[in-house]
Design a protein around this motif. Structure first.
Motif, mmCIF file in Angstrom:
data_model
loop_
_atom_site.group_PDB
_atom_site.id
_atom_site.type_symbol
_atom_site.label_atom_id
_atom_site.label_comp_id
_atom_site.label_asym_id
_atom_site.label_seq_id
_atom_site.Cartn_x
_atom_site.Cartn_y
_atom_site.Cartn_z
ATOM 1 N N SER A 116 0.837 -1.201 0.000
ATOM 2 C CA SER A 116 0.000 0.000 0.000
ATOM 3 C C SER A 116 0.870 1.250 0.000
ATOM 4 O O SER A 116 2.042 1.209 0.404
ATOM 5 C CB SER A 116 -0.923 0.002 1.215
ATOM 6 O OG SER A 116 -0.174 0.014 2.423
ATOM 7 N N ASN A 156 1.842 0.049 5.070
ATOM 8 C CA ASN A 156 1.347 -0.738 6.203
ATOM 9 C C ASN A 156 0.485 -1.931 5.819
ATOM 10 O O ASN A 156 0.170 -2.759 6.678
ATOM 11 C CB ASN A 156 0.552 0.160 7.156
ATOM 12 C CG ASN A 156 1.450 1.123 7.912
ATOM 13 O OD1 ASN A 156 2.581 0.798 8.234
ATOM 14 N ND2 ASN A 156 0.950 2.320 8.171
ATOM 15 N N LYS A 157 0.087 -2.035 4.567
ATOM 16 C CA LYS A 157 -0.746 -3.149 4.133
ATOM 17 C C LYS A 157 -0.128 -3.789 2.889
ATOM 18 O O LYS A 157 0.618 -3.155 2.152
ATOM 19 C CB LYS A 157 -2.177 -2.698 3.829
ATOM 20 C CG LYS A 157 -2.960 -2.213 5.034
ATOM 21 C CD LYS A 157 -4.405 -1.940 4.639
ATOM 22 C CE LYS A 157 -5.255 -1.583 5.857
ATOM 23 N NZ LYS A 157 -5.040 -0.234 6.314
ATOM 24 N N ASP A 197 -2.997 -6.633 6.873
ATOM 25 C CA ASP A 197 -2.644 -5.442 7.631
ATOM 26 C C ASP A 197 -1.420 -5.807 8.467
ATOM 27 O O ASP A 197 -1.505 -6.630 9.383
ATOM 28 C CB ASP A 197 -3.802 -5.012 8.527
ATOM 29 C CG ASP A 197 -3.544 -3.673 9.204
ATOM 30 O OD1 ASP A 197 -2.444 -3.505 9.775
ATOM 31 O OD2 ASP A 197 -4.432 -2.820 9.192
ATOM 32 N N GLU A 235 0.236 -4.121 10.578
ATOM 33 C CA GLU A 235 0.312 -3.590 11.935
ATOM 34 C C GLU A 235 -0.468 -4.463 12.915
ATOM 35 O O GLU A 235 0.028 -4.811 13.977
ATOM 36 C CB GLU A 235 -0.212 -2.154 11.969
ATOM 37 C CG GLU A 235 0.758 -1.150 11.379
ATOM 38 C CD GLU A 235 0.356 0.277 11.697
ATOM 39 O OE1 GLU A 235 0.891 0.823 12.688
ATOM 40 O OE2 GLU A 235 -0.483 0.829 10.974
ATOM 41 N N THR A 276 -11.021 -0.495 0.142
ATOM 42 C CA THR A 276 -10.255 -1.382 1.007
ATOM 43 C C THR A 276 -11.042 -1.872 2.219
ATOM 44 O O THR A 276 -10.585 -2.772 2.919
ATOM 45 C CB THR A 276 -8.964 -0.689 1.485
ATOM 46 O OG1 THR A 276 -9.285 0.593 2.040
ATOM 47 C CG2 THR A 276 -8.020 -0.486 0.318
#
Length: 311
Positions: free
Chosen positions: A78, A82-83, A101, A103, A147
């Motif tokens: 991304s 982070n993705k 994801d 995180e 998303t």
């Protein structure tokens, strides 16, 4: 030159909705849950994702921290880093797109009511994902979805042509090609522009369904990879390279060096050109990044299909 370290930590994904397990690269144990070793994933650590054999690697170029995914292809990091979107092939031959994801260590299956959609591409703002999708009439189309798994649209759904290789022109427009024409769509699915590829780049290039076109941020240039007439000793099949077209002057410059075969290119919304290519004996691909002037730097000494986050 900065090269990526080969040391990794492992992140596993659920392979399909049928929950076909992937192997933990470190222990050999099987799991249906994501397992991430102790690595901080905050502050946009990951700037680059690429394919390394049967796994995907996401890495921070500056800190050399890496994670790897088994059983996935078509990495798409991304814009915020982070993705990660990726394609999963199940045992029944279906292709689906998942989003991890990095995180909170979760994975999300994009729900578009199809058993064959792949090769995700993030919008410049990271709010939507485009992809190729096989429709009920056995045609390739471009799909987009937000998303959060809402707002799915199939672009140009009524036409009788295949459309391949989606990329984003900006947050509200996408482009794709059918080997002959380059099409522009808005995010509602409306076709807004059609340009002849030969009219843009001439007739000296060969276009395949995998070749992608990217507009620069200012809309004045077009970056693409295409087949050419180069004869490369030891290469099986046609040679490809990365080029940049000045739309106003219609001048084309080569970005990748002579003697290199480049089957894949990706351009970030801030105009950095990532590509993977091989030189003689054309056995191992390496990953490079270039500016619009063709100043290239080696990033990874083994890898393909790179995508980059924004700086």
């Amino acid at each position: 030159m900065t090269k990526i370290s080969s040391k990794i930590v492992s992140l596993l994904i659920p392979c399909v909705a049928l929950i076909v397990s992937c192997n933990n690269n470190k222990s050999g144990e099987e799991t249906t849950k994501a397992v991430l070793d102790t690595v901080s994933l905050s502050n946009k650590n990951f700037a680059l994702a690429y394919q390394d054999g049967s796994k995907i690697v996401a890495t921070s170029i500056d800190t050399m921290k890496q994670i790897s995914f088994g059983g996935a292809t078509d990495p798409a990091i991304s814009p915020d880093g982070n993705k990660l979107a990726y394609t999963v092939n199940d045992t029944a031959g279906h292709r689906t797109i998942w989003v991890a994801d990095m995180e909170n260590k979760s994975q999300l299956l994009l729900q578009v009511n199809s058993g064959n959609y792949y090769q995700a591409v993030w919008s410049p703002g990271g709010n939507s994902i485009a992809f190729n999708i096989f429709n009920a009439k056995n045609l390739w189309k471009i799909g987009i979805i937000k998303t959060d798994n809402t707002g799915y649209v199939m672009l140009d759904s009524a036409s009788k042509i295949n459309v391949y290789a989606p990329t984003w022109k900006n947050e509200k427009e996408l482009i794709g090609q059918d080997l002959v024409n380059l099409y522009t769509f808005d995010i509602s699915g409306k076709l807004t522009d059609t340009k002849s590829i030969a009219g843009l780049i001439g007739k000296d290039f060969t276009i395949a369904s995998s070749n992608r076109f990217f507009y620069t941020k200012d809309g004045k240039k077009l970056i693409f990879n295409a087949g050419n007439a180069d004869v490369l000793d030891g290469l099986t099949g046609p040679s490809e390279a990365v080029y940049i077209l000045d739309l106003a002057g219609k001048k084309i410059n080569r970005i990748s060096p002579k003697g290199m075969n480049v089957p894949y290119v990706f351009v970030t919304a801030d105009d950095r050109i990532f590509y993977s290519g091989s030189e003689k004996p054309y056995i191992q691909n390496k990953i490079y990044v270039s500016d619009l002037s063709g100043n290239s730097k080696l990033l990874v000494d083994k890898g393909t299909n790179p995508t980059g986050a924004l700086k």
